[in-house]
Design a protein around this motif. Sequence first.
Motif, short mmCIF file in Angstrom:
data_model
loop_
_atom_site.label_atom_id
_atom_site.label_comp_id
_atom_site.label_asym_id
_atom_site.label_seq_id
_atom_site.Cartn_x
_atom_site.Cartn_y
_atom_site.Cartn_z
N TRP A 183 8.92 11.03 -1.67
CA TRP A 183 7.78 11.93 -1.56
C TRP A 183 7.18 11.92 -0.16
O TRP A 183 6.62 12.92 0.29
N SER A 184 7.30 10.79 0.55
CA SER A 184 6.74 10.71 1.89
C SER A 184 7.47 11.66 2.85
O SER A 184 6.89 12.10 3.84
N PHE A 185 8.74 11.98 2.55
CA PHE A 185 9.48 12.97 3.32
C PHE A 185 9.25 14.37 2.78
O PHE A 185 9.13 15.34 3.54
N PHE A 186 9.19 14.47 1.45
CA PHE A 186 9.09 15.78 0.80
C PHE A 186 7.77 16.48 1.13
O PHE A 186 7.74 17.69 1.39
N ASN A 187 6.67 15.73 1.12
CA ASN A 187 5.36 16.34 1.34
C ASN A 187 5.24 17.04 2.69
O ASN A 187 4.84 18.21 2.75
N PRO A 188 5.57 16.37 3.82
CA PRO A 188 5.46 17.09 5.10
C PRO A 188 6.45 18.24 5.24
O PRO A 188 6.14 19.23 5.90
N ILE A 189 7.62 18.13 4.60
CA ILE A 189 8.59 19.23 4.65
C ILE A 189 8.01 20.46 3.96
O ILE A 189 8.11 21.59 4.47
N GLU A 244 0.83 -1.21 0.00
CA GLU A 244 0.00 0.00 0.00
C GLU A 244 0.87 1.26 0.00
O GLU A 244 0.60 2.22 -0.73
N VAL A 245 1.91 1.25 0.82
CA VAL A 245 2.79 2.41 0.92
C VAL A 245 3.57 2.61 -0.37
O VAL A 245 3.61 3.72 -0.94
N VAL A 246 4.20 1.54 -0.85
CA VAL A 246 5.01 1.63 -2.06
C VAL A 246 4.14 1.92 -3.28
O VAL A 246 4.51 2.70 -4.16
N GLY A 247 2.95 1.33 -3.31
CA GLY A 247 2.06 1.52 -4.45
C GLY A 247 1.61 2.95 -4.63
O GLY A 247 1.31 3.38 -5.75
N ARG A 248 1.56 3.71 -3.55
CA ARG A 248 1.14 5.11 -3.64
C ARG A 248 2.10 5.92 -4.49
O ARG A 248 1.70 6.88 -5.16
N MET A 267 10.60 10.19 -7.78
CA MET A 267 11.18 10.30 -6.44
C MET A 267 10.81 9.13 -5.55
O MET A 267 11.43 8.90 -4.51
N GLY A 268 9.76 8.37 -5.91
CA GLY A 268 9.37 7.21 -5.13
C GLY A 268 9.02 7.56 -3.69
O GLY A 268 8.32 8.54 -3.42
N LEU A 269 9.54 6.77 -2.74
CA LEU A 269 9.23 6.96 -1.32
C LEU A 269 9.75 8.29 -0.77
O LEU A 269 9.32 8.72 0.31
#
Length: 284
Positions: free
Chosen positions: A53-59, A39-43, A49-51
Amino acid sequence: MKGLVAAINPHAKRSVTLRGLIGSLWRNKQLVWQMTKREVVGRYKGSAMGLAWSFFNPIVMLAVYTYVFSEIFKTRWVGSGADESRTQFALILFVGMIVQGLFAEVFNKSPGLIISNVNYVKKVVFPLEVLPVITLGAALFHSFISFVVLLVAFFVFTGSIHWTGIFIPVVIFPLIILILGFSWFLASLGVFARDIGQFTAIITTILTFLSPVFYPVSAVPEGFRPFMMANPLTFIIEQSREVLIWGHLPDWSGLALYTLAATAFAWAGFAWFQKTRKGFADVL
């Protein structure tokens, strides 16, 4: 996913006990882990940028909050003391947004969980009760990243991190239990009433503005505070700020009572889901 799905009789009576709930989660822990990762990877599948983005978005979101509230609105948190910087307001706000975002992500996705996984209902013997757990697991991953970004920013802006931050998992835990209860209820209701998905979007918007996300509870008129405290997000948001921003110990008795109430609600949600799942295939 072959080999992970339990071989059970689809017509067998489903356990609705608390022991049955815990037993189901334990038996299917490997399935939950694998599907949560998917589910996480599929997003981010297919993105450059792959995963990351999970850091980039909250920053990006924290940077936007900091700029808007420190440079444009020049807002201060009521009752926080004269030494509060405008950047600290953004951090206070970000804590509330993380908690609210965790709740909203699962709450809004829950009504469509069964509808979007019809193949699990009709084609294979699948422990449907783990679908809300998988959705919650993915949401927790992104919330964890956001909390890491928050702590790094707090250190950059203030030069230190409160040791009481180690209690944030304890503070969030009862909310996790409550969210599961809501998810089991909504996942079932979403099969029989398709309008539930529209209704949950309205509810999360209302809860956002009736939660102390953008303002403290002290700013609410005395007569309306009981309604504010009845909001399930209020206590968790306030306690999260206590341990992360103000460096105070959590309210242990309050968390204990919240956990008991959340457990009872989650159990009721699980029981409802198990009782109604027999009708999923007929409706779908």
